[in-house]
Scaffold this motif. Structure first.
Motif, mmCIF file in Angstrom:
data_model
loop_
_atom_site.group_PDB
_atom_site.id
_atom_site.type_symbol
_atom_site.label_atom_id
_atom_site.label_comp_id
_atom_site.label_asym_id
_atom_site.label_seq_id
_atom_site.Cartn_x
_atom_site.Cartn_y
_atom_site.Cartn_z
ATOM 1 N N LEU A 40 0.805 -1.224 0.000
ATOM 2 C CA LEU A 40 0.000 0.000 0.000
ATOM 3 C C LEU A 40 0.842 1.280 0.000
ATOM 4 O O LEU A 40 0.334 2.339 -0.353
ATOM 5 N N GLU A 41 2.117 1.187 0.378
ATOM 6 C CA GLU A 41 2.990 2.363 0.362
ATOM 7 C C GLU A 41 3.217 2.885 -1.056
ATOM 8 O O GLU A 41 3.448 4.075 -1.254
ATOM 9 N N ASP A 42 3.178 1.981 -2.043
ATOM 10 C CA ASP A 42 3.397 2.380 -3.428
ATOM 11 C C ASP A 42 2.673 1.404 -4.352
ATOM 12 O O ASP A 42 3.295 0.607 -5.054
ATOM 13 N N VAL A 43 1.347 1.444 -4.317
ATOM 14 C CA VAL A 43 0.556 0.493 -5.102
ATOM 15 C C VAL A 43 0.930 0.574 -6.580
ATOM 16 O O VAL A 43 1.169 -0.452 -7.218
ATOM 17 N N LYS A 44 1.003 1.770 -7.121
ATOM 18 C CA LYS A 44 1.281 1.929 -8.553
ATOM 19 C C LYS A 44 2.659 1.339 -8.914
ATOM 20 O O LYS A 44 2.785 0.592 -9.876
ATOM 21 N N GLY A 45 3.672 1.656 -8.129
ATOM 22 C CA GLY A 45 5.018 1.144 -8.398
ATOM 23 C C GLY A 45 5.104 -0.359 -8.183
ATOM 24 O O GLY A 45 5.728 -1.083 -8.986
ATOM 25 N N ASN A 46 4.487 -0.864 -7.104
ATOM 26 C CA ASN A 46 4.511 -2.299 -6.839
ATOM 27 C C ASN A 46 3.720 -3.069 -7.885
ATOM 28 O O ASN A 46 4.111 -4.167 -8.286
ATOM 29 N N LEU A 47 2.632 -2.494 -8.334
ATOM 30 C CA LEU A 47 1.839 -3.111 -9.387
ATOM 31 C C LEU A 47 2.645 -3.203 -10.685
ATOM 32 O O LEU A 47 2.624 -4.240 -11.365
ATOM 33 N N ALA A 48 3.383 -2.162 -11.005
ATOM 34 C CA ALA A 48 4.218 -2.186 -12.214
ATOM 35 C C ALA A 48 5.273 -3.296 -12.120
ATOM 36 O O ALA A 48 5.505 -4.030 -13.090
ATOM 37 N N LYS A 49 5.902 -3.437 -10.968
ATOM 38 C CA LYS A 49 6.892 -4.505 -10.773
ATOM 39 C C LYS A 49 6.240 -5.877 -10.878
ATOM 40 O O LYS A 49 6.773 -6.783 -11.530
ATOM 41 N N ALA A 50 5.099 -6.041 -10.222
ATOM 42 C CA ALA A 50 4.409 -7.336 -10.229
ATOM 43 C C ALA A 50 3.964 -7.709 -11.644
ATOM 44 O O ALA A 50 4.122 -8.864 -12.059
ATOM 45 N N GLU A 51 3.436 -6.750 -12.373
ATOM 46 C CA GLU A 51 3.004 -7.016 -13.754
ATOM 47 C C GLU A 51 4.179 -7.453 -14.620
ATOM 48 O O GLU A 51 4.047 -8.336 -15.466
ATOM 49 N N LYS A 52 5.329 -6.858 -14.395
ATOM 50 C CA LYS A 52 6.542 -7.227 -15.142
ATOM 51 C C LYS A 52 7.023 -8.624 -14.738
ATOM 52 O O LYS A 52 7.448 -9.413 -15.578
ATOM 53 N N ASN A 53 6.955 -8.944 -13.457
ATOM 54 C CA ASN A 53 7.476 -10.214 -12.944
ATOM 55 C C ASN A 53 6.563 -11.408 -13.193
ATOM 56 O O ASN A 53 7.054 -12.531 -13.362
ATOM 57 N N TRP A 54 5.244 -11.227 -13.154
ATOM 58 C CA TRP A 54 4.317 -12.342 -13.176
ATOM 59 C C TRP A 54 4.496 -13.290 -14.372
ATOM 60 O O TRP A 54 4.510 -14.521 -14.171
ATOM 61 N N PRO A 55 4.640 -12.805 -15.590
ATOM 62 C CA PRO A 55 4.800 -13.754 -16.706
ATOM 63 C C PRO A 55 5.999 -14.700 -16.515
ATOM 64 O O PRO A 55 5.944 -15.860 -16.902
ATOM 65 N N ARG A 56 7.035 -14.241 -15.911
ATOM 66 C CA ARG A 56 8.246 -15.041 -15.681
ATOM 67 C C ARG A 56 8.088 -15.977 -14.472
ATOM 68 O O ARG A 56 8.690 -17.027 -14.416
ATOM 69 N N LEU A 57 7.267 -15.588 -13.492
ATOM 70 C CA LEU A 57 7.097 -16.366 -12.256
ATOM 71 C C LEU A 57 5.965 -17.377 -12.283
ATOM 72 O O LEU A 57 6.040 -18.399 -11.594
ATOM 73 N N LYS A 58 4.924 -17.112 -13.042
ATOM 74 C CA LYS A 58 3.677 -17.843 -12.886
ATOM 75 C C LYS A 58 3.793 -19.357 -13.029
ATOM 76 O O LYS A 58 3.056 -20.081 -12.362
ATOM 77 N N ASP A 59 4.700 -19.849 -13.839
ATOM 78 C CA ASP A 59 4.827 -21.296 -14.023
ATOM 79 C C ASP A 59 5.986 -21.913 -13.242
ATOM 80 O O ASP A 59 6.380 -23.043 -13.498
ATOM 81 N N LYS A 60 6.513 -21.187 -12.285
ATOM 82 C CA LYS A 60 7.615 -21.691 -11.460
ATOM 83 C C LYS A 60 7.100 -22.103 -10.084
ATOM 84 O O LYS A 60 6.146 -21.523 -9.574
ATOM 85 N N ALA A 61 7.745 -23.071 -9.496
ATOM 86 C CA ALA A 61 7.396 -23.501 -8.141
ATOM 87 C C ALA A 61 7.884 -22.468 -7.136
ATOM 88 O O ALA A 61 9.005 -21.962 -7.258
ATOM 89 N N PRO A 62 7.049 -22.111 -6.154
ATOM 90 C CA PRO A 62 7.469 -21.125 -5.152
ATOM 91 C C PRO A 62 8.809 -21.467 -4.489
ATOM 92 O O PRO A 62 9.613 -20.580 -4.222
ATOM 93 N N LYS A 63 9.046 -22.740 -4.269
ATOM 94 C CA LYS A 63 10.273 -23.167 -3.586
ATOM 95 C C LYS A 63 11.522 -22.842 -4.400
ATOM 96 O O LYS A 63 12.605 -22.689 -3.831
ATOM 97 N N THR A 64 11.395 -22.703 -5.704
ATOM 98 C CA THR A 64 12.568 -22.440 -6.549
ATOM 99 C C THR A 64 12.889 -20.964 -6.685
ATOM 100 O O THR A 64 13.905 -20.616 -7.283
#
Length: 168
Positions: free
Chosen positions: A143-167
């Protein structure tokens, strides 16, 4: 009472209190997510999303409520539970509107390149989309920086979504 017994009693009481507190913070294994799964969906072993909370309820003024096992709908490999048949029907008419971002993983975690479980009661709807967090600290940071955190998450999600959390 002799000092030795008072000390032992205090230790016992302190230990019992600590164990009781620990039991409150341990995850409910029936709702645990699989750290080895490469699924893009945060579901339990039975395929239940949002730890059984009603996804439509997040968009109501009263906020999230647990769903009922007998009122459910499946969408893209996850089973969602609902508090009412009206909420189930609302969801079925437009499921993409009510499903959480990032497959139901922690939004702040995704911004930090992690797939973390969530507490379904730590949430925000931002621009019509549901975002969840793993704990209060993560939500505060989100909540401190929703817009900035959202931009980072949107960039990261395609690369993370099919990976196991443990890795990650």
């Amino acid at each position: 009472m002799p000092t030795q017994f008072r000390s032992s009693r205090r230790s016992f009481v302190a230990s019992a209190a600590l164990m009781a507190l620990a039991s409150l913070t341990l995850p409910d294994l029936a709702h645990a997510y699989d750290e080895q799964s490469t699924s893009a969906l945060n579901v339990d072993a039975n395929g239940i999303a949002l730890k059984g909370f009603d996804p439509v309820s997040y968009f109501s003024p009263s906020g999230p409520v647990p769903g009922k096992a007998e009122l459910f709908a499946k969408y893209e490999g996850a089973t969602y539970q609902f508090a009412s048949s009206q909420n189930r029907d609302t969801f079925s008419a437009n499921p993409a509107k009510y499903t959480p971002a990032y497959g139901g993983f922690c939004a702040m975690g995704v911004a930090l390149e992690q797939k973390l479980d969530v507490d379904p009661q730590l949430w925000r709807v931002v621009d019509g989309k549901l975002y969840l967090n793993v704990h209060k600290g993560a939500q505060t940071r989100w909540l401190e920086d929703v817009k900035g955190n959202l931009a980072k998450a949107e960039k990261n999600w395609p690369r993370l979504k099919d990976k196991a959390p443990k890795t990650l």
